[in-house]
Enzyme design. Structure first.
Site, PDB file in Angstrom:
ATOM      1  N   CYS A   1     -13.380   8.512 -32.756  1.00 53.02           N
ATOM      2  CA  CYS A   1     -14.302   9.581 -32.318  1.00 53.02           C
ATOM      3  C   CYS A   1     -15.695   9.362 -32.896  1.00 53.02           C
ATOM      4  O   CYS A   1     -15.843   9.209 -34.109  1.00 53.02           O
ATOM      5  CB  CYS A   1     -13.741  10.928 -32.763  1.00 53.02           C
ATOM      6  SG  CYS A   1     -14.923  12.285 -32.603  1.00 53.02           S
TER       7      CYS A   1
ATOM      8  N   CYS B   1     -16.588  12.281 -35.587  1.00 57.43           N
ATOM      9  CA  CYS B   1     -15.872  12.496 -36.845  1.00 57.43           C
ATOM     10  C   CYS B   1     -16.655  11.898 -38.019  1.00 57.43           C
ATOM     11  O   CYS B   1     -17.408  10.934 -37.852  1.00 57.43           O
ATOM     12  CB  CYS B   1     -14.475  11.880 -36.764  1.00 57.43           C
ATOM     13  SG  CYS B   1     -13.237  12.941 -35.968  1.00 57.43           S
TER      14      CYS B   1
ATOM     15  N   HIS C   1     -11.804  17.301 -36.189  1.00 58.63           N
ATOM     16  CA  HIS C   1     -11.751  16.897 -34.785  1.00 58.63           C
ATOM     17  C   HIS C   1     -11.074  17.952 -33.900  1.00 58.63           C
ATOM     18  O   HIS C   1     -11.345  18.037 -32.703  1.00 58.63           O
ATOM     19  CB  HIS C   1     -10.981  15.571 -34.720  1.00 58.63           C
ATOM     20  CG  HIS C   1     -11.014  14.895 -33.387  1.00 58.63           C
ATOM     21  ND1 HIS C   1     -12.130  14.253 -32.919  1.00 58.63           N
ATOM     22  CD2 HIS C   1     -10.067  14.764 -32.422  1.00 58.63           C
ATOM     23  CE1 HIS C   1     -11.869  13.746 -31.710  1.00 58.63           C
ATOM     24  NE2 HIS C   1     -10.623  14.046 -31.389  1.00 58.63           N
TER      25      HIS C   1
ATOM     26  N   ASN D   1     -19.955  22.457 -23.857  1.00 51.79           N
ATOM     27  CA  ASN D   1     -18.999  22.155 -22.796  1.00 51.79           C
ATOM     28  C   ASN D   1     -17.670  21.886 -23.462  1.00 51.79           C
ATOM     29  O   ASN D   1     -17.595  21.039 -24.346  1.00 51.79           O
ATOM     30  CB  ASN D   1     -19.390  20.883 -22.028  1.00 51.79           C
ATOM     31  CG  ASN D   1     -20.592  21.098 -21.152  1.00 51.79           C
ATOM     32  OD1 ASN D   1     -20.835  22.200 -20.674  1.00 51.79           O
ATOM     33  ND2 ASN D   1     -21.347  20.049 -20.946  1.00 51.79           N
TER      34      ASN D   1
ATOM     35  N   SER E   1     -17.176  15.107 -22.854  1.00 51.00           N
ATOM     36  CA  SER E   1     -16.757  13.713 -22.987  1.00 51.00           C
ATOM     37  C   SER E   1     -15.946  13.504 -24.254  1.00 51.00           C
ATOM     38  O   SER E   1     -15.361  12.464 -24.450  1.00 51.00           O
ATOM     39  CB  SER E   1     -17.987  12.803 -22.984  1.00 51.00           C
ATOM     40  OG  SER E   1     -18.910  13.235 -23.967  1.00 51.00           O
TER      41      SER E   1
ATOM     42  N   HIS F   1     -13.913  16.680 -29.769  1.00 54.58           N
ATOM     43  CA  HIS F   1     -14.401  17.148 -31.079  1.00 54.58           C
ATOM     44  C   HIS F   1     -15.382  18.307 -30.845  1.00 54.58           C
ATOM     45  O   HIS F   1     -16.389  18.131 -30.169  1.00 54.58           O
ATOM     46  CB  HIS F   1     -15.106  15.994 -31.797  1.00 54.58           C
ATOM     47  CG  HIS F   1     -15.364  16.258 -33.248  1.00 54.58           C
ATOM     48  ND1 HIS F   1     -14.898  15.439 -34.245  1.00 54.58           N
ATOM     49  CD2 HIS F   1     -16.035  17.269 -33.859  1.00 54.58           C
ATOM     50  CE1 HIS F   1     -15.281  15.928 -35.417  1.00 54.58           C
ATOM     51  NE2 HIS F   1     -15.978  17.035 -35.202  1.00 54.58           N
TER      52      HIS F   1
ATOM     53  N   HIS G   1     -18.258  20.531 -30.482  1.00 55.60           N
ATOM     54  CA  HIS G   1     -19.689  20.288 -30.713  1.00 55.60           C
ATOM     55  C   HIS G   1     -20.497  20.969 -29.628  1.00 55.60           C
ATOM     56  O   HIS G   1     -19.960  21.363 -28.593  1.00 55.60           O
ATOM     57  CB  HIS G   1     -19.982  18.781 -30.712  1.00 55.60           C
ATOM     58  CG  HIS G   1     -19.802  18.117 -29.379  1.00 55.60           C
ATOM     59  ND1 HIS G   1     -18.564  17.846 -28.823  1.00 55.60           N
ATOM     60  CD2 HIS G   1     -20.712  17.669 -28.466  1.00 55.60           C
ATOM     61  CE1 HIS G   1     -18.718  17.259 -27.654  1.00 55.60           C
ATOM     62  NE2 HIS G   1     -20.011  17.146 -27.394  1.00 55.60           N
TER      63      HIS G   1
ATOM     64  N   GLN H   1     -24.571  20.959 -27.591  1.00 53.98           N
ATOM     65  CA  GLN H   1     -25.779  20.194 -27.344  1.00 53.98           C
ATOM     66  C   GLN H   1     -26.965  21.144 -27.426  1.00 53.98           C
ATOM     67  O   GLN H   1     -26.853  22.324 -27.100  1.00 53.98           O
ATOM     68  CB  GLN H   1     -25.720  19.543 -25.969  1.00 53.98           C
ATOM     69  CG  GLN H   1     -24.482  18.661 -25.846  1.00 53.98           C
ATOM     70  CD  GLN H   1     -24.588  17.709 -24.680  1.00 53.98           C
ATOM     71  OE1 GLN H   1     -25.604  17.029 -24.497  1.00 53.98           O
ATOM     72  NE2 GLN H   1     -23.559  17.674 -23.874  1.00 53.98           N
TER      73      GLN H   1
ATOM     74  N   HIS I   1     -23.690  33.257 -21.889  1.00 52.31           N
ATOM     75  CA  HIS I   1     -22.829  33.196 -20.711  1.00 52.31           C
ATOM     76  C   HIS I   1     -21.645  32.273 -21.000  1.00 52.31           C
ATOM     77  O   HIS I   1     -21.824  31.218 -21.605  1.00 52.31           O
ATOM     78  CB  HIS I   1     -23.569  32.569 -19.516  1.00 52.31           C
ATOM     79  CG  HIS I   1     -24.769  33.316 -19.053  1.00 52.31           C
ATOM     80  ND1 HIS I   1     -24.706  34.324 -18.122  1.00 52.31           N
ATOM     81  CD2 HIS I   1     -26.078  33.192 -19.369  1.00 52.31           C
ATOM     82  CE1 HIS I   1     -25.931  34.783 -17.876  1.00 52.31           C
ATOM     83  NE2 HIS I   1     -26.785  34.116 -18.624  1.00 52.31           N
TER      84      HIS I   1
ATOM     85  N   GLU J   1     -19.546  27.738  -0.845  1.00 47.56           N
ATOM     86  CA  GLU J   1     -20.391  27.871  -2.044  1.00 47.56           C
ATOM     87  C   GLU J   1     -21.597  26.939  -1.984  1.00 47.56           C
ATOM     88  O   GLU J   1     -22.678  27.280  -2.427  1.00 47.56           O
ATOM     89  CB  GLU J   1     -19.593  27.563  -3.316  1.00 47.56           C
ATOM     90  CG  GLU J   1     -18.774  28.733  -3.817  1.00 47.56           C
ATOM     91  CD  GLU J   1     -17.334  28.668  -3.366  1.00 47.56           C
ATOM     92  OE1 GLU J   1     -17.018  27.815  -2.511  1.00 47.56           O
ATOM     93  OE2 GLU J   1     -16.532  29.474  -3.861  1.00 47.56           O
TER      94      GLU J   1
END
Ligand code: ZN
Ligand code: ZN
Ligand code: ZN
Length: 356
Positions: A57, A60, A120, A160, A168, A171, A173, A175, A305, A324
């Site tokens: 990872c 990590c 992790h 995300n 992706s 772990h 996290h 952004q 949100h 949509e």
């Protein structure tokens, strides 16, 4: 033809459209469609929880990242510049415009990554109050530090989670992207906040929260400082809005206790998510804080949100396709039914599967 009184609209039984006052668009609600048979894609169930450390990872402690940098042996949170940034702080300035039809301009920004913990496997619903406090403090410090940069107009902190939402790496996290211009969604919200304040001399989300607290139909959970609702205009099946009860514009306006309570409400909300389908519930979440342009932005109301794609089980997700993409957003289960599911879910996470 006479128009029936508004109270005669049976929101749980009649196809109808609802207005989103933040984005000023409509969402189509089709409560009858949840009964139809499902013949679409079946997702694989979520894998068992990961181990505490993964030697492969790039987030990590002690591991090498792409590009050769090595993570320190960090013990709490860690922030670093994204090795593959979507924005650059020193992009060469330039613009093109051909008769207002072919229009482009360079954009300045930067992208950071913030690890929530050295562990992790430590997702938000599994974190202790102390661990959550460190995450909220990291977000607040990043906001305060980044808004001092002269060109910064918007700071977007987002997470995300899960492959379905494009994460992706499992772990935990976030952004942190900064822009020299206001992106589309915050720009639309700013316009709505401003117009509402000019019209009504009050705040759009303060007034909306009062309605929700009175009606109690879409409240998921709350503490002294925050309330979580499935907004009346929700598009995603289990979309929620985290609202500060006090009118404030950014995380940096929160007291130490209020930051603690932000961690509390995020843990409780994500635990409810995980419990609905007994899976690590995928989502995109992010904060909407006032623009960082040096103005106080009294019209802006701090909120977060959660957008989550799961619909009827850990394996059936909502797709934004067809109508949509071509017409407007559409949903099947009503926001009220989704709120009931979330409000009934436990705040103690379901027992872990152990990885073999
Ligand atoms: Zn890791
Ligand atoms: Zn407000
Ligand atoms: Zn927003």
């Amino acid at each position: 033809m006479s128009v029936p009184p508004r109270s005669s609209l049976a929101l749980q039984a009649t196809p109808h459209r609802r207005f989103n006052p933040l984005l000023r668009e409509w969402v189509l609600v089709s409560p009858l469609r949840t009964q139809r048979p499902w013949l679409g894609q079946v997702e694989k169930p979520a894998p068992p929880s990961a181990s505490q450390y993964d030697p492969g990872c790039y987030l990590c402690p002690g591991n090498e990242r792409a590009g050769g940098a090595r993570n320190p042996d960090y013990t709490s949170t860690l922030v670093f510049d994204n090795d593959y940034p979507a924005l650059l702080p020193h992009a060469p300035a330039g613009a093109i415009n051909q008769t207002n039809l072919i229009v482009a301009e360079s954009e300045t920004g930067n992208c950071r990554v913030g690890c929530f913990s050295p562990r992790h496997d430590l997702t938000v619903p599994r974190m202790s109050p102390r661990e959550l406090r460190a995450v909220v403090n990291m977000w607040t410090e990043q906001f305060q530090e980044l808004e001092k940069i002269e060109w910064v107009r918007h700071i977007q902190i987002f997470e995300n989670r899960g492959g379905l939402m494009g994460a992706s790496n499992p772990h935990p996290h976030c952004q942190i992207w900064t822009n020299a211009t206001l992106p589309n969604i915050p720009a639309r919200e700013l316009h709505s906040f401003e117009e509402y304040r000019n019209d009504k001399k009050s705040c759009l989300l303060c007034d909306y929260l009062q309605l929700e607290l009175q009606r109690k139909e879409r409240i998921v959970c709350q503490n002294e400082t925050f309330a979580v609702v499935v907004p009346f205009w929700a598009v995603w099946p289990f979309e929620t809005l985290v609202l500060s009860k006090r009118h404030c514009a950014a995380m940096s306006d929160l007291s130490v206790l209020e930051r603690e309570l932000l961690g509390d409400i995020l843990r409780r909300t994500t635990t409810r998510y995980d419990n609905i389908f007994e899976t690590s519930f995928p989502y995109s979440m992010g904060f909407h804080q006032r623009p960082s342009d040096g103005h106080a932005h009294a019209e802006w109301h701090f909120h977060a949100h959660y957008f989550s794609p799961l619909l009827r089980s850990a394996t059936v997700q909502k797709f934004m396709v067809g109508y949509e993409l071509l017409g407007s957003p559409q949903r099947d289960i009503t926001p009220e039914a989704a709120a009931q599911r979330l409000a009934a879910a436990s705040e103690t996470r379901f027992p872990e599967m152990t990885s073999s």
